[in-house]
Motif scaffolding. Structure first.
Motif, mmCIF file in Angstrom:
data_model
loop_
_atom_site.group_PDB
_atom_site.id
_atom_site.type_symbol
_atom_site.label_atom_id
_atom_site.label_comp_id
_atom_site.label_asym_id
_atom_site.label_seq_id
_atom_site.Cartn_x
_atom_site.Cartn_y
_atom_site.Cartn_z
ATOM 1 N N GLY A 117 0.743 -1.281 -0.110
ATOM 2 C CA GLY A 117 0.038 0.007 -0.106
ATOM 3 C C GLY A 117 0.976 1.144 0.049
ATOM 4 N N SER A 118 2.134 1.270 -0.242
ATOM 5 C CA SER A 118 3.014 2.281 -0.254
ATOM 6 C C SER A 118 2.685 3.288 -1.401
ATOM 7 C CB SER A 118 4.322 2.163 -0.421
ATOM 8 O OG SER A 118 5.049 3.071 -0.489
ATOM 9 N N ASP A 119 2.617 4.673 -0.715
ATOM 10 C CA ASP A 119 2.009 5.518 -1.889
ATOM 11 C C ASP A 119 3.287 6.785 -1.781
ATOM 12 O OD1 ASP A 119 1.307 6.590 0.158
ATOM 13 O OD2 ASP A 119 -0.647 7.204 -0.303
ATOM 14 N N PHE A 120 4.373 6.754 -1.305
ATOM 15 C CA PHE A 120 5.387 7.507 -1.491
ATOM 16 C C PHE A 120 5.808 8.108 -2.946
ATOM 17 C CE2 PHE A 120 6.055 6.661 3.054
ATOM 18 C CZ PHE A 120 5.432 7.860 3.534
ATOM 19 N N ASP A 121 5.856 9.028 -3.175
ATOM 20 C CA ASP A 121 6.518 9.474 -4.533
ATOM 21 C C ASP A 121 8.185 9.708 -4.254
ATOM 22 O OD1 ASP A 121 4.264 9.687 -6.419
ATOM 23 O OD2 ASP A 121 3.761 10.825 -4.711
ATOM 24 N N VAL A 122 8.567 10.318 -3.092
ATOM 25 C CA VAL A 122 9.748 11.103 -2.998
ATOM 26 C C VAL A 122 10.098 10.273 -1.566
ATOM 27 C CG1 VAL A 122 11.429 13.064 -2.644
ATOM 28 C CG2 VAL A 122 9.592 13.142 -4.571
ATOM 29 N N VAL A 123 11.244 10.194 -1.284
ATOM 30 C CA VAL A 123 11.766 9.580 0.100
ATOM 31 C C VAL A 123 13.275 10.138 0.510
ATOM 32 C CG1 VAL A 123 10.324 7.324 0.126
ATOM 33 C CG2 VAL A 123 12.846 7.319 -0.618
ATOM 34 N N THR A 124 13.400 10.497 1.652
ATOM 35 C CA THR A 124 14.777 11.246 2.114
ATOM 36 C C THR A 124 15.312 9.673 2.611
ATOM 37 O OG1 THR A 124 13.058 12.944 2.915
ATOM 38 C CG2 THR A 124 15.555 12.701 3.649
ATOM 39 N N ILE A 125 16.808 9.874 1.988
ATOM 40 C CA ILE A 125 17.448 8.736 2.467
ATOM 41 C C ILE A 125 18.488 9.295 3.768
ATOM 42 C CG2 ILE A 125 19.527 7.203 1.599
ATOM 43 C CD1 ILE A 125 16.740 6.884 0.363
ATOM 44 N N LYS A 126 18.480 9.012 4.505
ATOM 45 C CA LYS A 126 19.272 9.442 5.989
ATOM 46 C C LYS A 126 20.589 8.465 5.955
ATOM 47 C CE LYS A 126 18.476 10.116 10.885
ATOM 48 N NZ LYS A 126 17.441 9.833 12.063
ATOM 49 N N ASP A 127 20.801 7.405 5.742
ATOM 50 C CA ASP A 127 22.220 7.122 5.861
ATOM 51 C C ASP A 127 22.307 5.998 4.811
ATOM 52 O OD1 ASP A 127 21.222 4.407 6.638
ATOM 53 O OD2 ASP A 127 20.502 5.547 8.498
ATOM 54 N N VAL A 128 23.769 5.310 4.631
ATOM 55 C CA VAL A 128 23.953 4.855 3.505
ATOM 56 C C VAL A 128 23.497 3.183 3.746
ATOM 57 C CG1 VAL A 128 26.022 3.821 2.026
ATOM 58 C CG2 VAL A 128 26.048 6.144 2.548
ATOM 59 N N PRO A 129 23.699 2.690 5.072
ATOM 60 C CA PRO A 129 23.390 1.326 5.424
ATOM 61 C C PRO A 129 21.886 1.117 4.806
ATOM 62 C CG PRO A 129 24.740 1.966 6.884
ATOM 63 C CD PRO A 129 24.566 3.141 6.157
ATOM 64 N N VAL A 333 49.076 15.121 1.905
ATOM 65 C CA VAL A 333 47.472 15.324 1.751
ATOM 66 C C VAL A 333 47.061 16.288 1.547
ATOM 67 C CG1 VAL A 333 45.276 14.320 2.400
ATOM 68 C CG2 VAL A 333 47.055 12.765 2.793
ATOM 69 N N GLU A 334 46.315 16.847 0.536
ATOM 70 C CA GLU A 334 45.812 18.141 0.422
ATOM 71 C C GLU A 334 44.980 18.745 1.520
ATOM 72 O OE1 GLU A 334 43.461 20.765 -3.229
ATOM 73 O OE2 GLU A 334 43.315 18.466 -3.132
ATOM 74 N N ALA A 335 45.211 19.803 1.857
ATOM 75 C CA ALA A 335 44.375 20.764 2.977
ATOM 76 C C ALA A 335 43.053 20.638 2.660
ATOM 77 C CB ALA A 335 45.052 21.895 3.252
ATOM 78 N N GLY A 336 42.104 20.438 3.658
ATOM 79 C CA GLY A 336 40.596 20.581 3.020
ATOM 80 C C GLY A 336 39.992 19.316 2.603
ATOM 81 N N SER A 337 40.851 18.364 2.882
ATOM 82 C CA SER A 337 40.315 16.859 2.838
ATOM 83 C C SER A 337 39.513 16.420 4.248
ATOM 84 C CB SER A 337 41.441 15.700 2.438
ATOM 85 O OG SER A 337 42.064 16.132 1.386
ATOM 86 N N THR A 338 38.307 16.163 3.942
ATOM 87 C CA THR A 338 37.561 15.922 5.117
ATOM 88 C C THR A 338 36.538 14.628 4.853
ATOM 89 O OG1 THR A 338 36.209 17.018 6.758
ATOM 90 C CG2 THR A 338 35.888 17.484 4.646
ATOM 91 N N LEU A 339 36.019 14.264 6.008
ATOM 92 C CA LEU A 339 34.653 13.455 5.924
ATOM 93 C C LEU A 339 33.602 13.807 5.982
ATOM 94 C CD1 LEU A 339 36.052 11.721 9.223
ATOM 95 C CD2 LEU A 339 36.542 10.968 7.077
ATOM 96 N N GLY A 340 32.573 13.259 5.262
ATOM 97 C CA GLY A 340 31.263 13.964 5.051
ATOM 98 C C GLY A 340 30.332 12.762 5.350
ATOM 99 N N THR A 341 28.809 13.245 5.521
ATOM 100 C CA THR A 341 27.735 12.470 5.575
ATOM 101 C C THR A 341 26.772 13.046 4.667
ATOM 102 O OG1 THR A 341 26.744 13.446 7.674
ATOM 103 C CG2 THR A 341 28.197 11.634 7.807
ATOM 104 N N ILE A 342 25.902 12.527 3.898
ATOM 105 C CA ILE A 342 25.060 12.919 3.000
ATOM 106 C C ILE A 342 23.661 12.564 3.277
ATOM 107 C CG2 ILE A 342 26.516 13.231 1.144
ATOM 108 C CD1 ILE A 342 25.140 10.865 -0.505
#
Length: 460
Positions: A117-129, A333-342
């Motif tokens: 019965g799912s009727d979502f058109d767009v979903v938000t993805i919180k994490d990679v797993p 290593v180049e300055a400004g290299s960092t970790l991210g979460t999307i």
């Protein structure tokens, strides 16, 4: 028209974000730490929708309602800000948000999308797993043809798209990107007569600076730096060279960073991991207490720090004079290299309005959505000079050039890149991180166990 409309919406959403209280933050690096907004984003008037000579969507166009899955609607200013701005630019479209809550959001979403019965058109993805799970269940629509037809330049996301590509296909577009920086207390450095951190520090320089500014004297203790209990606060220093990731299966590259942090613990340069775990001390309480000189943490803390100082929840005499710089890096290593979460948006495979759904995804993850995100004090995945200037122009953001410069990233590596078995790998690395930091095993023993257990998962 768009410039006028965005000005109205950004002004309102900035006010909402910065008048918010601190609230409780989720114990995950990608968690939303915004508090309940004191004001809702202002509704645009019809005068703001179109101006003479500008093209606008036909008001009598076919009505479209898109159902969008999110979490923590009332505590996160940008949900309503994005909805309002998109609806104003597209008067025939209504965005209907469904709040699934932040607790186990991705698990709940997977259950919803797996049902008939799912009727979502767009979903938000919180994490990679969670993203990996949804892709494996065929609940998300591949976006490659849409991206190609729209002419979207994926390079604008700094290579993040490649780290969530599955078998050559992309199933989400990022709209929010939180990356790690070093926050620091200027008053502590001034009192010690020590120069501030810079935007180009090697790990050796960072460690030496922490030791120089620290004061272990009982009753007047000042910690040179602080590490939260997440494994990402220690382990993932090792991925900044672009040669390694948590998916490698061999983790000897973690060793020098464990040696650095445990050495700092031994010399009282930073708080003890075991004590932090037992006390449950949150990183925000540690930094706002005024006895921490530096702290590596995600950019999500900026809006919390600003709003908490303005509301009086944080004592400005203890942490009000703050700045931030880019992450330290390994030699060479180049300055400004960092970790991210999307945080990303995806179109569901069951949607019968895929074209309209993708138009919304494209808009939110593009330049217009980025400006709205920046106006709420959050970091969009698409970062350019205009967006950076919106963030650095927020009331309460440090005025020094180094803090503004810290907003630019040269290389962004996801804390958790895509892999089908990434959840199992995460669990193993978490387990042995705790064992090493609690001194239950040696660094060598802990890393050997990571190599062995993850090797089994990878079939090595």
């Amino acid at each position: 028209m768009k410039r006028k409309l965005l000005s109205v919406l950004l002004t309102a959403s900035m006010a909402a974000a910065l008048l918010a209280g601190c609230g409780g933050a989720d114990e995950t690096p990608a968690a939303d730490s915004q508090a309940n907004a004191a004001e809702e984003a202002a509704e645009p008037t019809m005068d703001d929708v179109a101006e003479p000579g500008e093209e606008a969507p036909a008001a009598d166009g076919e009505a479209v309602t898109l159902k969008w899955a999110i979490w923590d609607k009332d505590a996160t200013p940008y949900w309503n800000a994005l909805k309002d701005a998109y609806e104003a630019a597209n008067p025939n479209v209504t965005i209907e948000m469904t709040d699934l809550g932040s607790t186990d959001y991705m698990t709940v979403l997977a259950t919803e999308l797996s049902g008939s019965g799912s009727d979502f058109d767009v979903v938000t993805i919180k994490d990679v797993p969670g993203y990996a799970t949804l892709v494996s269940k065929n609940t998300l629509e591949p976006l490659d043809s849409y991206i190609s037809e729209a002419g979207i330049d994926l390079a604008q996301y700094g290579g993040v798209d490649k780290q969530v590509t599955v078998d050559g296909s992309l199933y989400e577009l990022p709209f929010r990107n939180d990356f790690w920086v070093v926050f620091y207390n200027k008053d502590i450095f001034d009192a010690a007569g020590v120069d501030y951190p810079t935007n180009d520090m090697t790990f050796e320089e960072y460690d030496a600076l922490a030791r120089e500014v620290a004061d272990p004297a009982f009753g007047a203790q000042v910690y040179g730096t602080h590490y939260h209990t997440w494994r990402s606060a220690v382990q993932l220093f090792g991925v900044l060279d672009g040669q390694h990731s948590i998916l490698d299966g061999e983790y000897d590259f973690f060793k020098p960073y464990y040696e650095m942090v445990l050495g700092e613990e031994d010399d009282q340069i930073c708080r003890n991991y075991a004590d932090l775990s037992a006390e449950g001390l949150h990183y925000s309480a540690a930094f706002s207490g005024g006895d921490v000189a530096m702290m590596n943490m995600g950019s999500w803390y900026i809006s919390t720090l600003i709003s908490s100082l303005q509301s009086g929840e944080y004592d400005s005499s203890l942490c009000g004079n703050w700045g931030m710089v880019k992450y330290p890096h390994a030699e060479g290593v180049e300055a400004g290299s960092t970790l991210g979460t999307i945080t990303g948006l995806a179109v569901t495979s069951v949607s019968d309005q895929k074209d309209a759904a993708f138009d919304f995804v494209e808009w939110v993850s593009g330049e217009e959505g980025a400006k709205v995100m920046a106006g709420t004090g959050n970091f969009p995945a698409l970062m350019n000079d205009e967006v950076a200037s919106i963030i650095s122009g927020l009331e309460g953001f440090p005025a020094d050039d180094a803090s503004k410069e810290a907003l630019s990233v040269s290389n962004l590596y996801l804390e958790v890149p895509y892999a089908e078995n990434v959840s199992a790998i995460n669990d193993i690395l978490d387990t042995y991180h705790k064992s090493i930091m609690n001194r239950e095993v040696s660094i060598d023993e802990g890393i050997a166990s990571m190599n062995e257990e993850v090797g089994k998962v990878l079939g090595q």
